[in-house]
Design an enzyme around this catalytic site. Structure first.
Site: not given
Ligand SMILES: Nc1ncnc2c1ncn2[C@@H]1O[C@H](COP(=O)(O)OP(=O)(O)OP(=O)(O)O)[C@@H](O)[C@H]1O
Ligand SMILES: [Mg+2]
Length: 287
Positions: A36, A39, A72, A189, A245
């Protein structure tokens, strides 16, 4: 003369480094690794290039990266331009239908394609898709007053398996489809964890903008247990974006993923460091 001596020395050191990586390359042979890319980790063109190069390197070594990304900061700046207010609850963005439209445009349109281009620019073969493609992520509305935030309830991983088998690197934007065809915004996430579980991935790497999960003193916890996560979350030490997360990490372990690492994705060659060297970066949660 001196220059060529130095070159010889550097070349010998490079060859030795490559040779030393062999046991680790063998250890991960054929493994599916879900990564992952937050951003917040896409801080610069150099960081993106380093990440892309690592992905191509992994694939070249018969390790199969599957990338799920966030975005984000990019979503925030577009919402700001459009003067649409936004707020987060426990690290998740409250999403009106209007917000979801912007999220989809930014993630699927811009961020996804920039990662695809970066990988292809390094000689890889990346294919971009979102959790809506082939119903990869079927969602229900998440609990709480978050609007169109989705929780994945089914993962149809077939499309990802077929891309991997054909030698492609899948790059997935975290959106999902509802049972009535609606579009859900899924936390990056959460999406990565669901996909890692659906693929029964060997590892899940969560790349972010901090060096790992920190305790109350600000020290990174190199090994993290489920008890520590609930304790630190209760005390508010784990907050904001770190909540989904760590929760994802625990869920993925329960779904059969062997190890999850939360680490700084802005570091050069972060993924190679984690997979090909004995140096353990970040916080690890094991089965
Ligand atoms: N205990 C903690 N240890 C480390 N970071 C924490 C902790 N609690 C909260 N955080 C915050 O979590 C943030 C990471 O989550 P965030 O959602 O902001 O980024 P991301 O998930 O990598 O990016 P994106 O959401 O765009 O995909 C860190 O920058 C940090 O501010
Ligand atoms: Mg986040």
């Amino acid at each position: 003369m001196e220059k060529s001596k130095a070159m010889k020395r550097d070349s010998i050191a490079t060859a030795r480094l490559l040779s030393e990586a062999l046991p680790n390359i063998q250890r991960h042979d054929g493994a599916i690794i879900v990564i992952k890319l937050g951003g917040h980790a896409m801080s610069s063109p150099e960081a993106m290039k380093s990440f892309a190069r690592d992905m191509v390197m992994l694939r070249q070594c018969n390790i199969k990266p599957v990338i799920v990304h966030g975005g984000g900061p990019m979503i925030n700046s577009m919402l700001e331009k459009l003067e649409i207010p936004t707020e987060f609850v426990n690290g998740k963005r409250v999403s009106t239908p209007e917000t979801v439209d912007v999220v989809e445009m930014v993630l699927s349109g811009k961020v996804n394609k920039s990662i695809v281009s970066a990988i292809n620019g390094q000689g890889g073969r990346a294919v971009g898709l979102s959790g809506k493609d082939a119903n990869l992520l079927v969602c229900e509305q998440a609990a709480g007053d978050l609007g169109m935030v989705g929780d994945p309830v089914a993962v149809n991983a077939k499309v990802v398996f077929s891309l991997i088998e054909s030698g492609f690197i899948p790059v997935i934007a975290p959106l999902g489809t509802g049972k009535n065809g609606e579009t859900f915004n899924v936390n990056g996430d959460t999406a990565a964890g669901a996909i890692a579980g659906g693929l029964k991935a060997n590892r899940l790497l969560l790349l972010t903008d901090v060096s790992g999960v920190k305790d109350a003193d600000g020290d990174v916890l190199t090994n993290l247990s489920a008890e520590q996560v609930s304790d630190l979350t209760e005390k508010g030490v784990i907050s904001g974006g770190m909540i989904p997360k760590t929760q994802t990490a625990l869920d993925a372990i329960n779904d059969g993923v062997r190890a999850v690492v939360i680490m700084d994705g802005r570091m050069a060659n972060a993924c190679l460091l984690e997979l090909f060297t004995d140096y353990g970066a970040g916080s690890m949660i094991r089965a």
